[in-house]
Scaffold this active site. Structure first.
Site, PDB file in Angstrom:
ATOM      1  N   TYR A  41       0.798  -1.145  -0.132  1.00  0.00           N
ATOM      2  CA  TYR A  41       0.011   0.100   0.038  1.00  0.00           C
ATOM      3  C   TYR A  41       0.855   1.354   0.082  1.00  0.00           C
ATOM      4  O   TYR A  41       0.390   2.339  -0.194  1.00  0.00           O
ATOM      5  CB  TYR A  41      -0.933  -0.066   1.315  1.00  0.00           C
ATOM      6  CG  TYR A  41      -2.003  -1.071   1.278  1.00  0.00           C
ATOM      7  CD1 TYR A  41      -2.067  -1.971   0.103  1.00  0.00           C
ATOM      8  CD2 TYR A  41      -2.674  -1.053   2.226  1.00  0.00           C
ATOM      9  CE1 TYR A  41      -3.141  -3.062   0.340  1.00  0.00           C
ATOM     10  CE2 TYR A  41      -3.600  -2.044   2.668  1.00  0.00           C
ATOM     11  CZ  TYR A  41      -3.909  -3.164   1.374  1.00  0.00           C
ATOM     12  OH  TYR A  41      -4.952  -3.925   1.624  1.00  0.00           O
ATOM     13  N   HIS A  99       0.131 -11.564   1.831  1.00  0.00           N
ATOM     14  CA  HIS A  99      -0.769 -10.758   1.369  1.00  0.00           C
ATOM     15  C   HIS A  99      -1.335 -11.779   0.117  1.00  0.00           C
ATOM     16  O   HIS A  99      -2.511 -11.599   0.029  1.00  0.00           O
ATOM     17  CB  HIS A  99      -0.229  -9.615   0.556  1.00  0.00           C
ATOM     18  CG  HIS A  99      -1.029  -8.482   0.518  1.00  0.00           C
ATOM     19  ND1 HIS A  99      -0.677  -7.116   0.384  1.00  0.00           N
ATOM     20  CD2 HIS A  99      -2.530  -8.387   0.263  1.00  0.00           C
ATOM     21  CE1 HIS A  99      -1.878  -6.448   0.062  1.00  0.00           C
ATOM     22  NE2 HIS A  99      -2.886  -7.215   0.056  1.00  0.00           N
TER      23      HIS A  99
END
Length: 257
Positions: A41, A99
């Site tokens: 991110y 992730h």
């Protein structure tokens, strides 16, 4: 640290720079105590600053981050997590996730899950888990790590992708489900069915979508940059929908089982 993950948290996907920092600060001021970020991110530093500047005791916040695909090898994994902790300005996170599963064959699941377990052993994280794992991949992960080791599988869940097969399988394997993108990137706000339900409950479609997940026993992490929406999403935890009220039930739907 908080022992259990709060069922309603704030996601930070696509939030960058000062917007990310300000949004997390507003969320904490509103009462959120569960913040979700990730290496990819690019906002871990901003999340860390927001937590630091909030003045809220670190032990009151459940903090999650995720290891990206480029960092799954034994050489890169732990150094990347230590870098994340430095950016977040914390000694450890509450939850560390893989992730995405690696599917190119560059790193075996056994290798990167082994590194994930080492992070827990070293005290870099309290809980460990996975994200975007299929049922088959989750079973493989549990075979590697052992039953009870995986805290959650974070997957996409919203009215247009209900992911019931994954949710039921996780329940059978005693793995919590965290649903991301619960508002379908804003799509729920224009949904006629959700608008009708919201009107009947004196709420809004976002609150309906969030309450629908919470009433299934899921954790959900909606994202917003506006205090009004953050407050509204938080209030969804007080909304009780009618029993067995379908969210996705258009007029062309079949006679449901």
């Amino acid at each position: 640290m908080i022992n259990e993950m709060p069922t309603l948290g704030m996601g930070t996907f696509r939030l960058e720079g000062d917007i990310a920092k300000d949004s997390v600060k507003q969320a904490l001021e509103a009462g959120y105590r569960h913040i979700d970020t990730a290496q990819i991110y690019g906002n871990e530093s901003e999340v860390g600053l927001a937590i630091e500047e909030s003045g809220i005791d670190r032990n009151e916040i459940f903090l999650t981050t995720k290891v990206w695909l480029d960092n799954l090898s034994a050489e890169a994994f732990i150094p990347s997590v230590e870098e994340s902790l430095a950016k977040l300005k914390v000694a450890s996170v509450d939850l560390l996730l893989i992730h995405w599963p690696e599917k190119e064959g560059k790193v075996s699941m056994k290798e990167y899950l082994g590194e994930l377990a080492k992070c827990q052993e070293k005290g870099l994280t309290k809980h460990i888990g996975v994200s975007n794992f299929t049922n088959e991949q989750l079973d493989e992960a549990l075979n590697i790590l052992g039953d009870g080791k995986i805290y959650t599988n974070q997957v996409e869940v919203h009215p247009y992708l209900q992911n019931q097969a994954v949710i039921k399988h996780c329940e059978r394997r005693s793995v919590k489900v965290t649903g991301y993108m619960p508002l379908a990137v804003g799509k729920v706000m224009e949904d006629k069915v959700l608008l009708d339900i919201a009107n009947r409950h004196n709420s809004n479609p976002a609150q309906v979508a969030i309450a629908w997940q919470l009433q299934q026993g899921l954790t959900t992490i909606p994202s917003s940059t506006k205090r009004r929406n953050l407050d509204g999403n938080l209030a969804a935890s007080q909304l009780t929908l009618d029993a067995n009220e379908r969210i996705a039930n258009p007029d062309f739907a079949p006679a449901w089982d």
